[in-house]
Design a protein around this motif. Sequence first.
Motif, PDB file in Angstrom:
ATOM      1  N   ALA A  19       0.838  -1.192   0.000  1.00  0.00           N
ATOM      2  CA  ALA A  19       0.000   0.000   0.000  1.00  0.00           C
ATOM      3  C   ALA A  19       0.877   1.247   0.000  1.00  0.00           C
ATOM      4  O   ALA A  19       2.019   1.227   0.466  1.00  0.00           O
ATOM      5  CB  ALA A  19      -0.905   0.004   1.241  1.00  0.00           C
ATOM      6  N   GLU A  20       0.323   2.344  -0.527  1.00  0.00           N
ATOM      7  CA  GLU A  20       1.027   3.622  -0.485  1.00  0.00           C
ATOM      8  C   GLU A  20       1.423   3.906   0.966  1.00  0.00           C
ATOM      9  O   GLU A  20       0.679   3.621   1.888  1.00  0.00           O
ATOM     10  CB  GLU A  20       0.133   4.750  -1.019  1.00  0.00           C
ATOM     11  N   GLY A  21       2.559   4.443   1.161  1.00  0.00           N
ATOM     12  CA  GLY A  21       3.057   4.715   2.494  1.00  0.00           C
ATOM     13  C   GLY A  21       3.861   3.570   3.075  1.00  0.00           C
ATOM     14  O   GLY A  21       4.586   3.754   4.041  1.00  0.00           O
ATOM     15  N   LEU A  22       3.708   2.384   2.502  1.00  0.00           N
ATOM     16  CA  LEU A  22       4.462   1.223   2.968  1.00  0.00           C
ATOM     17  C   LEU A  22       5.480   0.729   1.943  1.00  0.00           C
ATOM     18  O   LEU A  22       6.292  -0.128   2.243  1.00  0.00           O
ATOM     19  CB  LEU A  22       3.513   0.071   3.315  1.00  0.00           C
ATOM     20  N   LYS A  23       5.417   1.286   0.754  1.00  0.00           N
ATOM     21  CA  LYS A  23       6.308   0.831  -0.320  1.00  0.00           C
ATOM     22  C   LYS A  23       7.772   0.993   0.052  1.00  0.00           C
ATOM     23  O   LYS A  23       8.592   0.115  -0.227  1.00  0.00           O
ATOM     24  CB  LYS A  23       5.982   1.532  -1.634  1.00  0.00           C
TER      25      LYS A  23
END
Length: 97
Positions: free
Chosen positions: A87-91
């Motif tokens: 997810a965005e923010g975890l990439k």
Amino acid sequence: MYVAILTYVRPLEEIDKHVDAHIAWLRKHYAEGTFLLSGRRVPRTGGVILTRGESLEAVEALLKTDPFQEHGLATVEIIPLQVAMAAEGLKDVFLDP
């Protein structure tokens, strides 16, 4: 990345006697940047840890230092994980640049 799945093999009364030591062990490895997330399974039959490691053997050795392992309170299954999407923010955490 590795997913470690702990399964309690002793009654919760015995597990609870070692929870503080287990939490201190978790905090140490979070501070070192090795552990990324952890939590109890629902229902409370064990736990799950998402960890980094150089090899399966290194992760196995690390998990043997868990107080739950040292006292024979839980078994552990280690699943190697090659993250393909996040997810965005975890990439930045899970995917190689």
